[in-house]
Design an enzyme around this catalytic site. Sequence first.
Site, short mmCIF file in Angstrom:
data_model
loop_
_atom_site.label_atom_id
_atom_site.label_comp_id
_atom_site.label_asym_id
_atom_site.label_seq_id
_atom_site.Cartn_x
_atom_site.Cartn_y
_atom_site.Cartn_z
N VAL A 184 0.84 -1.21 0.00
CA VAL A 184 0.00 0.00 0.00
C VAL A 184 0.87 1.26 0.00
CG1 VAL A 184 -1.97 -1.16 1.10
CG2 VAL A 184 -0.20 -0.08 2.54
N ASP A 185 2.21 1.05 -0.15
CA ASP A 185 3.09 2.22 -0.21
C ASP A 185 3.24 2.66 -1.67
OD1 ASP A 185 5.63 -0.19 0.35
OD2 ASP A 185 5.37 0.86 -1.54
N HIS A 209 -4.29 -4.33 -2.83
CA HIS A 209 -4.77 -4.04 -1.47
C HIS A 209 -4.86 -2.56 -1.18
CE1 HIS A 209 -3.41 -8.36 -0.31
NE2 HIS A 209 -4.60 -8.34 -0.90
N CYS A 220 -14.18 8.42 2.25
CA CYS A 220 -15.20 8.44 3.30
C CYS A 220 -15.65 7.01 3.59
CB CYS A 220 -16.40 9.26 2.84
SG CYS A 220 -17.74 9.19 4.03
N CYS A 275 -19.85 7.36 2.46
CA CYS A 275 -20.28 7.64 1.08
C CYS A 275 -19.16 7.40 0.07
CB CYS A 275 -20.79 9.08 0.97
SG CYS A 275 -19.49 10.32 1.00
N GLY A 319 9.27 -11.05 -2.10
CA GLY A 319 8.99 -10.51 -0.77
C GLY A 319 7.58 -10.67 -0.28
N ASN A 355 13.14 -14.28 -2.11
CA ASN A 355 12.75 -14.18 -0.70
C ASN A 355 13.88 -14.82 0.12
OD1 ASN A 355 11.47 -14.48 1.87
ND2 ASN A 355 9.48 -14.36 0.83
N ALA A 370 15.61 -8.44 -1.61
CA ALA A 370 15.22 -7.85 -2.90
C ALA A 370 16.22 -6.80 -3.39
CB ALA A 370 13.83 -7.23 -2.77
C1 BV8 Z 1 -11.34 -11.41 1.20
C2 BV8 Z 1 -3.70 -4.04 3.19
C3 BV8 Z 1 -13.61 -11.91 0.82
C4 BV8 Z 1 -3.98 -3.51 4.57
C5 BV8 Z 1 -3.71 -6.47 3.44
C6 BV8 Z 1 -9.02 -18.81 5.67
C7 BV8 Z 1 -8.44 -19.35 4.53
C8 BV8 Z 1 -8.21 -18.61 3.38
C9 BV8 Z 1 -8.55 -17.26 3.36
C10 BV8 Z 1 -9.11 -16.72 4.49
C11 BV8 Z 1 -9.34 -17.46 5.63
N1 BV8 Z 1 -9.88 -16.63 6.56
C12 BV8 Z 1 -10.00 -15.41 6.04
C13 BV8 Z 1 -9.56 -15.46 4.78
C14 BV8 Z 1 -9.51 -14.38 3.83
C15 BV8 Z 1 -8.35 -13.45 4.14
C16 BV8 Z 1 -7.05 -14.20 4.25
O1 BV8 Z 1 -6.46 -14.59 3.25
N2 BV8 Z 1 -6.60 -14.40 5.51
C17 BV8 Z 1 -5.36 -15.12 5.72
C18 BV8 Z 1 -4.67 -14.57 6.96
C19 BV8 Z 1 -5.66 -16.60 5.88
N3 BV8 Z 1 -8.30 -12.56 3.01
C20 BV8 Z 1 -9.08 -11.46 3.02
O2 BV8 Z 1 -9.76 -11.13 3.97
C21 BV8 Z 1 -9.10 -10.66 1.74
N4 BV8 Z 1 -10.48 -10.41 1.40
O3 BV8 Z 1 -11.04 -12.57 1.21
O4 BV8 Z 1 -12.61 -10.94 1.02
C22 BV8 Z 1 -14.73 -11.18 0.17
C23 BV8 Z 1 -15.04 -11.49 -1.16
C24 BV8 Z 1 -16.12 -10.83 -1.74
C25 BV8 Z 1 -16.83 -9.85 -1.02
C26 BV8 Z 1 -16.47 -9.54 0.30
C27 BV8 Z 1 -15.42 -10.20 0.91
C28 BV8 Z 1 -8.43 -9.31 1.92
C29 BV8 Z 1 -6.98 -9.51 2.28
C30 BV8 Z 1 -6.25 -8.16 2.20
C31 BV8 Z 1 -5.85 -7.69 3.58
N5 BV8 Z 1 -5.03 -6.48 3.47
N6 BV8 Z 1 -3.01 -5.33 3.27
C32 BV8 Z 1 -2.74 -2.93 5.22
O5 BV8 Z 1 -1.66 -2.88 4.58
O6 BV8 Z 1 -2.86 -2.54 6.40
S1 BV8 Z 1 -2.90 -7.94 3.58
C33 BV8 Z 1 -1.24 -7.72 3.91
O7 BV8 Z 1 -0.75 -8.94 4.41
C34 BV8 Z 1 -0.37 -7.50 2.70
O8 BV8 Z 1 -0.96 -6.61 1.79
C35 BV8 Z 1 -0.15 -8.87 2.13
O9 BV8 Z 1 -1.12 -9.20 1.20
C36 BV8 Z 1 -0.36 -9.76 3.31
C37 BV8 Z 1 0.87 -10.53 3.67
O10 BV8 Z 1 1.88 -9.61 3.69
P1 BV8 Z 1 3.16 -9.85 2.71
O11 BV8 Z 1 3.13 -8.77 1.71
O12 BV8 Z 1 3.23 -11.22 2.20
O13 BV8 Z 1 4.28 -9.60 3.72
P2 BV8 Z 1 4.56 -10.41 5.01
O14 BV8 Z 1 4.93 -9.43 6.06
O15 BV8 Z 1 3.47 -11.41 5.27
O16 BV8 Z 1 5.84 -11.25 4.60
C38 BV8 Z 1 6.99 -10.53 4.23
C39 BV8 Z 1 7.78 -11.46 3.36
O17 BV8 Z 1 8.90 -10.75 2.87
C40 BV8 Z 1 8.30 -12.67 4.11
O18 BV8 Z 1 8.15 -13.83 3.32
C41 BV8 Z 1 9.78 -12.35 4.30
O19 BV8 Z 1 10.59 -13.51 4.29
C42 BV8 Z 1 10.06 -11.52 3.08
N7 BV8 Z 1 11.15 -10.56 3.23
C43 BV8 Z 1 11.58 -9.92 4.36
N8 BV8 Z 1 12.61 -9.09 4.04
C44 BV8 Z 1 12.81 -9.21 2.70
C45 BV8 Z 1 11.89 -10.13 2.18
N9 BV8 Z 1 11.83 -10.46 0.87
C46 BV8 Z 1 12.73 -9.86 0.05
N10 BV8 Z 1 13.64 -8.96 0.48
C47 BV8 Z 1 13.71 -8.61 1.78
N11 BV8 Z 1 14.64 -7.71 2.20
ZN ZN Z 2 -19.03 10.90 3.09
#
Ligand code: BV8
Ligand code: ZN
Length: 262
Positions: free
Chosen positions: A107-108, A123, A131, A134, A200, A226, A244
């Site tokens: 989101v950056d 995302h 809002c 609305c 990443g 990664n 990265a």
């Molecule tokens: C939806 C924005 C339905 C917000 C984010 C059970 C099973 C399956 C799915 C689900 C379930 N229960 C719930 C769900 C659905 C849920 C989900 O998947 N949950 C997971 C936890 C199981 N998903 C949702 O809710 C999605 N919506 O399903 O809606 C729907 C459909 C129709 C109508 C209505 C509803 C919405 C998900 C989006 C959430 N928002 N971000 C904010 O930023 O605050 S998610 C957020 O976490 C990120 O955007 C990203 O997607 C996610 C994981 O983050 P990563 O980017 O992977 O980063 P992370 O920190 O996890 O890992 C970092 C990685 O980098 C590591 O691997 C590390 O080793 C590596 N790394 C570290 N340093 C380096 C590096 N790599 C390279 N170089 C480096 N230097």
């Molecule tokens: Zn409004």
Amino acid sequence: MGQQHPPIGRAAALLGQARRVVIFTGAGMSAESGVPTFRDALTGLWRQFDAQTLATPEAFRADPALVWGWYEWRRHLVSRAEPHAGHRAVSAIQSRVPHAVLVTQNVDDLHERAGAVDPLHLHGSLFAPRCSACARPASVPDDGTTEAGPTGGRVPPPGCVRCSAPVRPGVVWFGEELPRAALAAAVEAVSSCDLLVTVGTSGLVYPAAELPHAAARLGATVIQVNPEETPVDAVAEVNLRGPAARVLPALVEATWGDTGRR
Ligand code: BV8
Ligand code: ZN
């Protein structure tokens, strides 16, 4: 068994011959710019929460100032951060491979500031508040006014100028639907790519996490960047185990002979 080329050489050969490339990034892409990943524990006021509970509509409804303050703190942090050589390498790939599509979970705006072309934000963005009632787009607060943003405090969200409901961050929270146009464009790109480079991401959050698996199922080759193992290891043809900011410039140099730095 022939001499195994080092992974970077194998990845460069694949990238050099690829015609339709998708680059898919997660929070690890921004780690070396000093932006904490989702795996990193939260700090300060938010240390007793984990991101998954804070990044929800329920958390915002329960305590708008706590959640808005978290996003304002993150927006300030991103605004002071700089894109790194890995972001520039992603833009270099886009400049060398026609129609290479960048899909990000981040989101950056670091990809944009490194010259990326039309990143698909699955995302949302820290820079598109709206809002909560609305959905009218709201202006990003003037950095001079949100005093608590930089220090990480509770910041009451501004009111919508049209209906005075609280303004919310323009990000996709858990339980919320992804932006349809961005998701459709990402699925379209993944369905027709011959190479997907995933960088990443822990590969745990759906439906975004499905993309590398879908690419592999449809016959594309997957390269992963990664430092750690992830579920994507199962479908990655080449695993570049490293950060990265080091690996991506090395990949561009191994493919085209320069770091692509313009
Ligand atoms: C939806 C924005 C339905 C917000 C984010 C059970 C099973 C399956 C799915 C689900 C379930 N229960 C719930 C769900 C659905 C849920 C989900 O998947 N949950 C997971 C936890 C199981 N998903 C949702 O809710 C999605 N919506 O399903 O809606 C729907 C459909 C129709 C109508 C209505 C509803 C919405 C998900 C989006 C959430 N928002 N971000 C904010 O930023 O605050 S998610 C957020 O976490 C990120 O955007 C990203 O997607 C996610 C994981 O983050 P990563 O980017 O992977 O980063 P992370 O920190 O996890 O890992 C970092 C990685 O980098 C590591 O691997 C590390 O080793 C590596 N790394 C570290 N340093 C380096 C590096 N790599 C390279 N170089 C480096 N230097
Ligand atoms: Zn409004």
